[in-house]
Scaffold this active site. Sequence first.
Site, PDB file in Angstrom:
ATOM      1  N   ARG A   1       0.950  -1.109   0.067  1.00  0.00           N
ATOM      2  CA  ARG A   1       0.022   0.061  -0.079  1.00  0.00           C
ATOM      3  C   ARG A   1       0.866   1.150  -0.077  1.00  0.00           C
ATOM      4  O   ARG A   1       1.462   1.510   0.859  1.00  0.00           O
ATOM      5  CB  ARG A   1      -0.909   0.053   1.215  1.00  0.00           C
TER       6      ARG A   1
ATOM      7  N   LYS B   1      -3.822   6.280   9.095  1.00  0.00           N
ATOM      8  CA  LYS B   1      -4.737   6.585   7.910  1.00  0.00           C
ATOM      9  C   LYS B   1      -5.563   7.791   8.164  1.00  0.00           C
ATOM     10  O   LYS B   1      -6.330   7.833   9.221  1.00  0.00           O
ATOM     11  CB  LYS B   1      -5.743   5.461   7.800  1.00  0.00           C
TER      12      LYS B   1
ATOM     13  N   SER C   1     -12.478  -3.207   2.067  1.00  0.00           N
ATOM     14  CA  SER C   1     -12.554  -2.315   3.189  1.00  0.00           C
ATOM     15  C   SER C   1     -13.946  -2.093   3.588  1.00  0.00           C
ATOM     16  O   SER C   1     -14.878  -1.713   2.767  1.00  0.00           O
ATOM     17  CB  SER C   1     -11.866  -1.149   2.983  1.00  0.00           C
TER      18      SER C   1
HETATM   19  N1  3NM Z   1      -7.106   1.184   6.633  1.00  0.00           N
HETATM   20  P1  3NM Z   1      -2.184   1.034  11.785  1.00  0.00           P
HETATM   21  S1  3NM Z   1      -7.160   1.643   9.177  1.00  0.00           S
HETATM   22  C1  3NM Z   1      -4.957   1.463   5.899  1.00  0.00           C
HETATM   23  O1  3NM Z   1      -9.960   1.228   8.804  1.00  0.00           O
HETATM   24  C2  3NM Z   1      -5.767   1.529   6.952  1.00  0.00           C
HETATM   25  O2  3NM Z   1      -9.871   0.699   6.751  1.00  0.00           O
HETATM   26  C3  3NM Z   1      -7.846   1.419   7.633  1.00  0.00           C
HETATM   27  O3  3NM Z   1      -2.430   1.472  10.543  1.00  0.00           O
HETATM   28  C4  3NM Z   1      -9.362   1.014   7.813  1.00  0.00           C
HETATM   29  O4  3NM Z   1      -2.106  -0.491  12.061  1.00  0.00           O
HETATM   30  C5  3NM Z   1      -5.618   2.015   8.368  1.00  0.00           C
HETATM   31  O5  3NM Z   1      -0.810   1.953  12.054  1.00  0.00           O
HETATM   32  C6  3NM Z   1      -4.184   2.071   9.115  1.00  0.00           C
HETATM   33  O6  3NM Z   1      -3.447   1.495  12.797  1.00  0.00           O
HETATM   34  C7  3NM Z   1      -3.792   1.287   9.893  1.00  0.00           C
END
Ligand code: 3NM
Length: 207
Positions: free
Chosen positions: A39, A137, A108
């Site tokens: 990503r 994000k 998602s």
């Molecule tokens: N998607 P971390 S949250 C890429 O809710 C991504 O769809 C999300 O990063 C969603 O593990 C997210 O550092 C970020 O919190 C995840």
Amino acid sequence: MSVDYTLYLVTDSCILKGRDIFVAVEDAIKGGVSLVQLREKEISSLDFYHMALKMKALTRCYKVPLIINDRLDIAIAIDADGLHVGQDDLPVDVARRLLGKDKILGYSVSNIDEAVYGEKNGANYLGAGPIYPTGTKLDAVSPIGIDNLKRIVESVSIPVVAIGGIGITNIHEVSQSGADGASLISAILGKDDIQEASIGLRGLWGK
Ligand code: 3NM
């Protein structure tokens, strides 16, 4: 295709602060990461293509599937194992049609309606989140919490992978929710010792 979703690494070069992404992903796999999603939001198509090709060669050595985020063209170009699409990407049914029936397609979701829609329209698995607050994000919706994760898991029959703010302090709770795995960025790639971080997270799953 049988896929192990337990510890699903999503990449983000920014979080690596200049460290080599291929070394980082290899360390994560050695520590127990079972699936990798490339990503990269900030690079050109050409750079993404070359990075994806090299990443595929690496993940193949370890027999870990490689999923490409958002970019159907790149997924097809490098013959990736799959594609992950979000709510603002190509419609999931269109992605399925263009990707073919044999590839892994992730979608998602943050609520039951999206989950049921994804299952009906060809997703193989759902990425549900964000479960907890995340700084990774920036355009993520508000955290949905563990109870909503459980509701999503109960509403579909395809695998559900939790994402968003998951780390060493809460991965056990996620593993008790009925989800098939945890998807993480900063709790793995943000750590000094990526292999150790992965071993620690993997060890807490299901215990
Ligand atoms: N998607 P971390 S949250 C890429 O809710 C991504 O769809 C999300 O990063 C969603 O593990 C997210 O550092 C970020 O919190 C995840």
